[in-house]
Design a protein around this motif. Structure first.
Motif, mmCIF file in Angstrom:
data_model
loop_
_atom_site.group_PDB
_atom_site.id
_atom_site.type_symbol
_atom_site.label_atom_id
_atom_site.label_comp_id
_atom_site.label_asym_id
_atom_site.label_seq_id
_atom_site.Cartn_x
_atom_site.Cartn_y
_atom_site.Cartn_z
ATOM 1 N N PHE A 102 -34.250 -2.546 -5.280
ATOM 2 C CA PHE A 102 -33.318 -2.638 -6.394
ATOM 3 C C PHE A 102 -33.217 -4.100 -6.816
ATOM 4 O O PHE A 102 -32.775 -4.956 -6.062
ATOM 5 N N ARG A 103 -33.631 -4.368 -8.029
ATOM 6 C CA ARG A 103 -33.768 -5.746 -8.500
ATOM 7 C C ARG A 103 -32.442 -6.502 -8.510
ATOM 8 O O ARG A 103 -32.393 -7.693 -8.248
ATOM 9 N N ARG A 104 -31.361 -5.829 -8.785
ATOM 10 C CA ARG A 104 -30.059 -6.496 -8.839
ATOM 11 C C ARG A 104 -29.607 -6.970 -7.466
ATOM 12 O O ARG A 104 -28.731 -7.822 -7.358
ATOM 13 N N LEU A 105 -30.158 -6.412 -6.404
ATOM 14 C CA LEU A 105 -29.775 -6.821 -5.050
ATOM 15 C C LEU A 105 -30.640 -7.967 -4.548
ATOM 16 O O LEU A 105 -30.207 -8.754 -3.715
ATOM 17 N N VAL A 106 -31.877 -8.035 -5.009
ATOM 18 C CA VAL A 106 -32.765 -9.115 -4.578
ATOM 19 C C VAL A 106 -32.281 -10.436 -5.153
ATOM 20 O O VAL A 106 -32.118 -11.432 -4.447
ATOM 21 N N THR A 107 -32.064 -10.438 -6.447
ATOM 22 C CA THR A 107 -31.500 -11.602 -7.120
ATOM 23 C C THR A 107 -30.060 -11.262 -7.445
ATOM 24 O O THR A 107 -29.804 -10.351 -8.211
ATOM 25 N N ARG A 108 -29.146 -11.957 -6.854
ATOM 26 C CA ARG A 108 -27.736 -11.606 -7.015
ATOM 27 C C ARG A 108 -27.259 -12.009 -8.409
ATOM 28 O O ARG A 108 -26.950 -13.164 -8.675
ATOM 29 N N TRP A 109 -27.164 -11.015 -9.296
ATOM 30 C CA TRP A 109 -26.726 -11.267 -10.654
ATOM 31 C C TRP A 109 -25.200 -11.264 -10.759
ATOM 32 O O TRP A 109 -24.644 -11.879 -11.656
ATOM 33 N N GLU A 110 -24.526 -10.534 -9.865
ATOM 34 C CA GLU A 110 -23.076 -10.414 -9.944
ATOM 35 C C GLU A 110 -22.413 -11.680 -9.429
ATOM 36 O O GLU A 110 -22.763 -12.195 -8.371
ATOM 37 N N PHE A 111 -21.429 -12.145 -10.144
ATOM 38 C CA PHE A 111 -20.707 -13.345 -9.746
ATOM 39 C C PHE A 111 -19.640 -13.007 -8.712
ATOM 40 O O PHE A 111 -19.425 -13.747 -7.764
ATOM 41 N N TYR A 112 -18.991 -11.874 -8.885
ATOM 42 C CA TYR A 112 -17.898 -11.496 -7.994
ATOM 43 C C TYR A 112 -18.409 -10.696 -6.801
ATOM 44 O O TYR A 112 -19.329 -9.884 -6.921
ATOM 45 N N ALA A 114 -16.913 -8.325 -5.111
ATOM 46 C CA ALA A 114 -16.639 -6.886 -5.205
ATOM 47 C C ALA A 114 -17.716 -6.170 -6.026
ATOM 48 O O ALA A 114 -18.122 -5.048 -5.683
ATOM 49 N N ASN A 115 -18.188 -6.803 -7.076
ATOM 50 C CA ASN A 115 -19.246 -6.194 -7.886
ATOM 51 C C ASN A 115 -20.560 -6.121 -7.112
ATOM 52 O O ASN A 115 -21.291 -5.135 -7.201
ATOM 53 N N PHE A 116 -20.862 -7.165 -6.356
ATOM 54 C CA PHE A 116 -22.087 -7.160 -5.556
ATOM 55 C C PHE A 116 -22.019 -6.103 -4.458
ATOM 56 O O PHE A 116 -22.995 -5.395 -4.208
ATOM 57 N N LEU A 117 -20.845 -5.960 -3.824
ATOM 58 C CA LEU A 117 -20.673 -4.924 -2.803
ATOM 59 C C LEU A 117 -20.828 -3.543 -3.424
ATOM 60 O O LEU A 117 -21.428 -2.650 -2.819
ATOM 61 N N ALA A 118 -20.312 -3.354 -4.616
ATOM 62 C CA ALA A 118 -20.465 -2.068 -5.294
ATOM 63 C C ALA A 118 -21.934 -1.761 -5.574
ATOM 64 O O ALA A 118 -22.365 -0.611 -5.436
ATOM 65 N N MET A 119 -22.709 -2.763 -5.951
ATOM 66 C CA MET A 119 -24.132 -2.542 -6.193
ATOM 67 C C MET A 119 -24.872 -2.211 -4.896
ATOM 68 O O MET A 119 -25.773 -1.368 -4.895
ATOM 69 N N ILE A 120 -24.488 -2.853 -3.802
ATOM 70 C CA ILE A 120 -25.103 -2.531 -2.510
ATOM 71 C C ILE A 120 -24.752 -1.105 -2.105
ATOM 72 O O ILE A 120 -25.606 -0.356 -1.626
ATOM 73 N N GLN A 121 -23.504 -0.714 -2.297
ATOM 74 C CA GLN A 121 -23.101 0.648 -1.957
ATOM 75 C C GLN A 121 -23.816 1.664 -2.839
ATOM 76 O O GLN A 121 -24.184 2.745 -2.376
ATOM 77 N N LEU A 122 -24.028 1.329 -4.094
ATOM 78 C CA LEU A 122 -24.782 2.215 -4.980
ATOM 79 C C LEU A 122 -26.234 2.344 -4.503
ATOM 80 O O LEU A 122 -26.810 3.434 -4.510
ATOM 81 N N GLY A 123 -26.825 1.236 -4.067
ATOM 82 C CA GLY A 123 -28.174 1.294 -3.521
ATOM 83 C C GLY A 123 -28.234 2.127 -2.251
ATOM 84 O O GLY A 123 -29.161 2.924 -2.064
ATOM 85 N N CYS A 124 -27.228 1.987 -1.388
ATOM 86 C CA CYS A 124 -27.174 2.799 -0.159
ATOM 87 C C CYS A 124 -27.005 4.271 -0.495
ATOM 88 O O CYS A 124 -27.601 5.141 0.158
#
Length: 132
Positions: A102-112, A114-124
């Motif tokens: 998932f490209r958004r997890l390799v390069t962390r685009w989210e500043f916050y 909580a948003n990054f954790l949500a993207m990781i949970q979505l990937g999981c």
């Protein structure tokens, strides 16, 4: 931080800064698990070799920590039988490789955080749905 089961499927994941030791993040990651069931054992690398962590996991959760001893440790605590399970650590590495699809997890685009954790949970979640 991530915790995987025997098949390498995610059980828990967490996000923290790079400054705290990994042993301080284990309990917070366990509290963010996706399932009600707790693992019986956790397998980690030598960074998780800590007597206070072992005692805390056993006292609170009845979880046994299996980690190879550090080179400079005076009193050895692990025997060879439990350490044979460390050869299965490649499954957690495989989970991280799946998350790197998932490209958004390799390069962390989210500043916050909580948003990054949500993207990781979505990937999981996508990984878990693939193996149902």
């Amino acid at each position: 931080m991530a915790i995987a089961d025997r098949q390498g499927l995610p059980i828990a994941c967490g996000v923290a800064s790079a400054s705290p030791f990994e042993t301080q993040l284990v309990e917070a990651t366990l509290q963010q698990r996706f399932t009600r069931a707790k693992p019986e054992r956790l397998i980690g690398d030598a960074a998780y070799d800590s007597d206070p962590l072992d005692r805390e996991l056993w006292r609170k959760y009845r979880i046994r920590m299996i980690a190879p001893n550090r080179r400079n440790r005076r009193r050895k605590t692990q025997d060879g039988r439990a350490l044979r399970r460390c050869c299965r650590r490649w499954k957690i590495e495989r989970l991280f490789a799946w998350l790197h699809n998932f490209r958004r997890l390799v390069t962390r685009w989210e500043f916050y955080e909580a948003n990054f954790l949500a993207m990781i949970q979505l990937g999981c979640l996508k990984i878990l749905l693939r193996y149902l």
